[in-house]
Each structure stands twice: as structure tokens, then as C-alpha cells.
Scaffold this active site. Sequence first.
Site, PDB file in Angstrom:
ATOM      1  N   CYS A  99     -50.244   7.121  58.366  1.00 59.30           N
ATOM      2  CA  CYS A  99     -50.523   7.155  57.145  1.00 59.30           C
ATOM      3  C   CYS A  99     -51.563   6.228  56.484  1.00 59.30           C
ATOM      4  CB  CYS A  99     -49.393   7.443  56.142  1.00 59.30           C
ATOM      5  SG  CYS A  99     -49.843   7.875  54.273  1.00 59.30           S
ATOM      6  N   HIS A 141     -47.753  17.090  56.203  1.00 62.25           N
ATOM      7  CA  HIS A 141     -47.994  15.505  55.933  1.00 62.25           C
ATOM      8  C   HIS A 141     -48.609  15.460  54.414  1.00 62.25           C
ATOM      9  CE1 HIS A 141     -48.483  11.016  56.720  1.00 62.25           C
ATOM     10  NE2 HIS A 141     -49.142  11.150  55.677  1.00 62.25           N
ATOM     11  N   GLU A 142     -49.742  16.078  54.479  1.00 67.24           N
ATOM     12  CA  GLU A 142     -50.716  15.888  53.037  1.00 67.24           C
ATOM     13  C   GLU A 142     -50.012  16.598  51.956  1.00 67.24           C
ATOM     14  OE1 GLU A 142     -52.917  13.587  53.208  1.00 67.24           O
ATOM     15  OE2 GLU A 142     -52.816  13.438  55.431  1.00 67.24           O
ATOM     16  N   HIS A 145     -47.481  14.500  50.227  1.00 70.78           N
ATOM     17  CA  HIS A 145     -48.075  13.402  49.392  1.00 70.78           C
ATOM     18  C   HIS A 145     -48.387  14.194  47.969  1.00 70.78           C
ATOM     19  CE1 HIS A 145     -49.096  10.092  51.821  1.00 70.78           C
ATOM     20  NE2 HIS A 145     -49.512  10.709  52.718  1.00 70.78           N
TER      21      HIS A 145
HETATM   22 ZN    ZN Z   1     -50.375  10.143  54.403  1.00 71.90          ZN
END
Ligand code: ZN
Length: 177
Positions: A99, A141-142, A145
Site C-alpha cells: 500500500c 483493497h481500494e 480505503h
Molecule cells: Zn492502499
Amino acid sequence: MKYLPIHYYGDPVLRKKGEPIEKITPEIVAFAEDLVKAMIHYNGVGLAAPQVGKLLRIYVFRDEWLDEEGKYQLGEPNIVINPILSDPSKETESMLEGCLSLPKLHVPVTRPKKIHIRYQNLKGEFIEKDLIGFLARVNMHENDHLNGVLHIDRATPKDRKAIEPELQRIKKQYCNV
Ligand code: ZN
């Protein structure tokens, strides 16, 4: 050329939720382009708005694969606005994830192998896709966020404990909040 600055682990902005984008204004278009430029500049495969300190539901990503000569190839950048992920497969797989907000740290994360996504593109059009493998993973993953979730939160308790000194190093070395 100035790039959007990355916010690093330890910065509370990474723990906040992004707001839905109601209207795709010229400012949003410009921001999306800046996100793409920053992702490329920092050599990432994904970058979400909270990582540059903007609490909006938008991220960018690109595919990555090994070619026949064993070299990493990168796909074209994609822009994702207001994503909704659904129908995760029961089948999961574990892969090392990195990341941009946690430099030089790679941690095994188990995620569903497939996921369905519905999102808007820069024209505001709704797009639906079934994602598999790396593309499913990078989108999960994004999307995390946008909800204040980091990949380390999804590591096993054992792995999380093992990387604790690294997390402290990152906080000390990079985070200036
Ligand atoms: Zn990330």
C-alpha cells in the site's frame, strides 16, 4: 510537476470514510486525473482519495501481470467513482499486498477470489463488472480505503503482531501528523 502528496499510516484521515460524489464536476474530473498521475508517479497499482487526504468515494487502479519474460506489465489506469461491491465468492485466496500509505511493507491478506462491482465512470455512467483474481483484490483493497479500512486490518492476528515494529517505523519515518 507537483503530485498529490501521500498520507501515511498513522494519519487519522486514513481511518475516515469517504463521502459519495453527488455530481461529477470539472473539479472532480481534474482531481481524478491528478489521482491517476500520482498513482503512476508513485509506482502504485491503486490509489484512493483518502490516501491523498480527500474524503471522497473515488479511487484509481491499474492491472498488473507478469509477461512471458517474467517482467511486470501494467495496464491502463481506471477511475472508479461511488463503488458498490457485492457477491463476494466463498472461495478465497491469500496474496501479499502492499500500500502506498505503508511504504515497503507487504502483508499476506486473504480475500474473496471474485467480487461484483457497480460504479460510475467519469461521465457518470453506471458500470457493472465481475472481477476475478488480482483485479478483484485491488478493487477490494481500494474500496476498503473509502471506508477507513487498511489491508493490515485484514491480516491474521499473528501476521499483524509480527509487523507491529514495521508499523511503528512507518509512523515515525513517514507520518507527519
Ligand atoms: Zn492502499
